[in-house]
Motif scaffolding. Sequence first.
Motif, PDB file in Angstrom:
ATOM      1  N   ILE A 179      12.352  -0.407   1.957  1.00  0.00           N
ATOM      2  CA  ILE A 179      12.221  -1.855   2.020  1.00  0.00           C
ATOM      3  C   ILE A 179      11.038  -2.146   2.945  1.00  0.00           C
ATOM      4  CG2 ILE A 179      13.356  -4.013   2.650  1.00  0.00           C
ATOM      5  CD1 ILE A 179      16.042  -2.513   2.226  1.00  0.00           C
ATOM      6  N   HIS A 180      10.026  -2.842   2.417  1.00  0.00           N
ATOM      7  CA  HIS A 180       8.814  -3.083   3.182  1.00  0.00           C
ATOM      8  C   HIS A 180       8.806  -4.456   3.822  1.00  0.00           C
ATOM      9  CE1 HIS A 180       6.592   0.557   2.120  1.00  0.00           C
ATOM     10  NE2 HIS A 180       7.306   0.517   1.004  1.00  0.00           N
ATOM     11  N   ALA A 188       0.839  -1.188   0.000  1.00  0.00           N
ATOM     12  CA  ALA A 188       0.000   0.000   0.000  1.00  0.00           C
ATOM     13  C   ALA A 188       0.876   1.241   0.000  1.00  0.00           C
ATOM     14  CB  ALA A 188      -0.902  -0.004   1.237  1.00  0.00           C
ATOM     15  N   VAL A 189       0.385   2.271  -0.648  1.00  0.00           N
ATOM     16  CA  VAL A 189       1.200   3.478  -0.820  1.00  0.00           C
ATOM     17  C   VAL A 189       1.563   4.104   0.530  1.00  0.00           C
ATOM     18  CG1 VAL A 189       1.337   5.703  -1.980  1.00  0.00           C
ATOM     19  CG2 VAL A 189      -0.039   3.860  -2.971  1.00  0.00           C
ATOM     20  N   ASP A 190       0.632   3.993   1.515  1.00  0.00           N
ATOM     21  CA  ASP A 190       0.886   4.682   2.783  1.00  0.00           C
ATOM     22  C   ASP A 190       1.533   3.775   3.829  1.00  0.00           C
ATOM     23  OD1 ASP A 190      -1.227   3.041   2.987  1.00  0.00           O
ATOM     24  OD2 ASP A 190      -2.524   4.405   4.122  1.00  0.00           O
TER      25      ASP A 190
END
Lengths: 554, 324
Positions: A304-305, A275-277
Amino acid sequence: MAQLMDNDLLLKVRGLKIEGRADETWNQIVNGVDLDLKKGEVLGLIGESGAGKSTVGLASMGFTRDGCRISGGSVEFDGIDLVNASANVKRQLLGKRIAYVAQSAAASFNPAHKLIDQHTEGPTQHGVMSKSESENDGIELYRKLRLPDPDSIGFRYPHQVSGGQLQRAMTAMAMACRPDLIIFDEPTTALDVTTQIEVLASIREIVEEYNTAAIYITHDLAVVAQMADKIKVLLKGDEVEEADTRTMLSAPKEDYTKSLWAVRSFERPQKPPVAVDATPVVRVHNVTAAYGTVPVLHDVSFDIHEGRTVAVVGESGSGKSTTARCITGLLPPKQGHIEFDGQPLPLDYRKRTKDQLRQAQMIYQMADTALNPRSKIGDIIGRPVEFYLGLKGAAKRKRVEELLDQIELEPSQYIDRLPSELSGGQKQRIGIARALAAEPKFIICDEVTSALDQLVAEGILRLLAKLQDDLKLSYMFITHDLATVKAIADEVVVMKDGKVVEQGLKNDMFQPPHHPYTDLLLSSVPEMDPDWLDNLLAERGVDNIGDAAVDKMG
Amino acid sequence: MQRLGLGLLTLLVVSIVIFVAVNALPGDFAQAILGQGATPEAVAAFREDLGLNRPYLTRYFEWLAGAVRFDFGTAYSQAQFAEFAGSDAGSGLGSVAEMLGPRFRNTIFLAGLTALIAVPFSITIGVLAALYRNSVFDRVANISTLTSISSPEFFLAYILILFLAVINPILPVLSLVNDEMALTERIRMTLLPALTLTLVVTAHMMRMTRAAIINLLASPYIEMARLKGISPMRVIVRHALPNALAPIINVIALNLAYLITGVVVVEVVFVYPGIGQLFVDSVKNRDIPVVQACCLIFAAAYILLNLMADILSILSNPRLRHPK
């Protein structure tokens, strides 16, 4: 066999057995290999490390390394028995009629002498040419191999010349006496892809021009597909099979060969974009860094998510590892900052809390040197368990055993071993367990598979993928190998000269249109198609591949 | 340049250490010369005369200022003599520099001659031992050099005297050289102590040469040279030796420094008028200016030789000579 009577037969090896010395006993490491090579023919010798490729290659020169000996069989070069020949007879052949190109040109050129002096040594010592003749010839060869400044490059010392150029200078040196046979021992393994492709093209051209026979030793199938007329596969000192290149690639007979061919099929599907946020686990924000006054990173940013793998690709010197050093705080950036879960981290690791340190762990390229050779496996993994989690005694041991289970090594069997009693792949698994011991959210994998054989490397990649799914780990995966990127990455960051030139999702990166540099990187990766190099050369021309093309980009 | 500065700084620190250490020695020249029965008044007067009662700091700086001009003051023993002779202390005959000068030249001559013999000899033996490693030659070379370094110097000296001067009278037993001698005569005179010292220093240099070369024999460029069909001798001399020079040069420098500073025993045996003997005598007499000057010369020799070794090591390494 009629072939044996053939006058063209240059090298004939029969039942070659070689023993190696370990702990006061001789163990057989090559168990009877046959080999035929005709004039002008190129044989590819492939196998994993420890298969005996280099040993066979050297033995076909009548040479064994210290601690090895030929215990049986014969090696005949042009009718001369090299196993029983005196040192003098062999010396007259070596360098003159049989030459060798080593894996690391940087280590194999003598640092104390200029390139041209090392080049002319063979011809003058063997009485083939005078020094000045050989010098001129060397310059001519440098030109043919497309080295920059062929007239002057020979008058430099090895340390003043880049790795790819050294490898070509070494090929020129091997050519100095116009030998009948050259042994190429993994000549491009240590090079970047864009450099490798240039070296491959020049080696092939010069071998064809002088109709030199060659044995090309490598573990990279795609490379051997471009170079060899026929391929022989070795496994632990035994021959698996031999066939001409096209047959071997299209219809391998043995299971082992098929498994080698299948390695590159491992590919993890890319995970959906975050997700962007979402807050990234690690955010590298406008980082600029320098070693002393030498700037190495310029304004590097990427996120890095959680549960994702970001592959950072680029050639040596592009700043991949330096970025990792900035994230871990080993090299505090000059500008910019590093965020962890949205919180900025102190730039210097000495100012970080134990918990902040715990969250980011590293796995290194050389498992050999990253593990203390005098510590037992249980202690190597146990130390971070105790340091970060405060576990002691039985609780610590239990945790170490769990970790060994996770990396698929039987705890009871491995916990008391020393690193030297493990294989390369197992050592790398210990490196992974040590990183996991801190229970981090984020792991930096610095070229973790590049020192490993392809089958072993695949095992490591699968393990990392599984751990990521189980533990929701985030990886920063530093590599120069695009096949690895394809296999494991979700997102890709391409770096060049300390800058990020392109970044995005994996599937987008492997689809055109590319940034020109990404395109060059992608196009330089050898493919299993034997016509790949020919096609690429035909399509782009020799001056538009490899480093030459990089230079054009400026 | 930086190295030179560091060398000078080291020398300064050494000069302080020397001054402090020498002055911390129990007893002084006044007491030593006047003997046990001297009255305190006499000792005090004598001290006054020599300037011994002034503060340490003043004396140190005076001494240092003199030393940089190679004026090491007046030897106490000579001062006494000079006064009796009617001339002013500190001028003419009695200066430490004049006392040391010829002695120092003799020492340098002996060290130089020894180096001229020992350095090529040990490197040659070292190279050959590396070439024929584990052979009979290697073992003999190792054992004999080890034996010679393990034996006391005076023992070696007497053995050499026995064989080269007594049984076969080729060389003179005593090395009473002086400045008027012709060079050949002087070399003949000095040869015996030089040979003794050669035996003492060879082992270090030879073994380091051998070890440094063998260390390199496993490196890829040596394998490459062998695979080019180069002869074993050439592999060692041309491919291994140039890369082994740095440690060898350092050991040579240490041994040369030893030749300048540590040859007292050999000088005594051959009655060679070198600096070592003078040094020992001066310590015995508490002749502080001479002791200090000797120490400073020894320290300078060490620092200078190590500095030279550093520079030569850099010159022998193309990577340092031609940075990228």
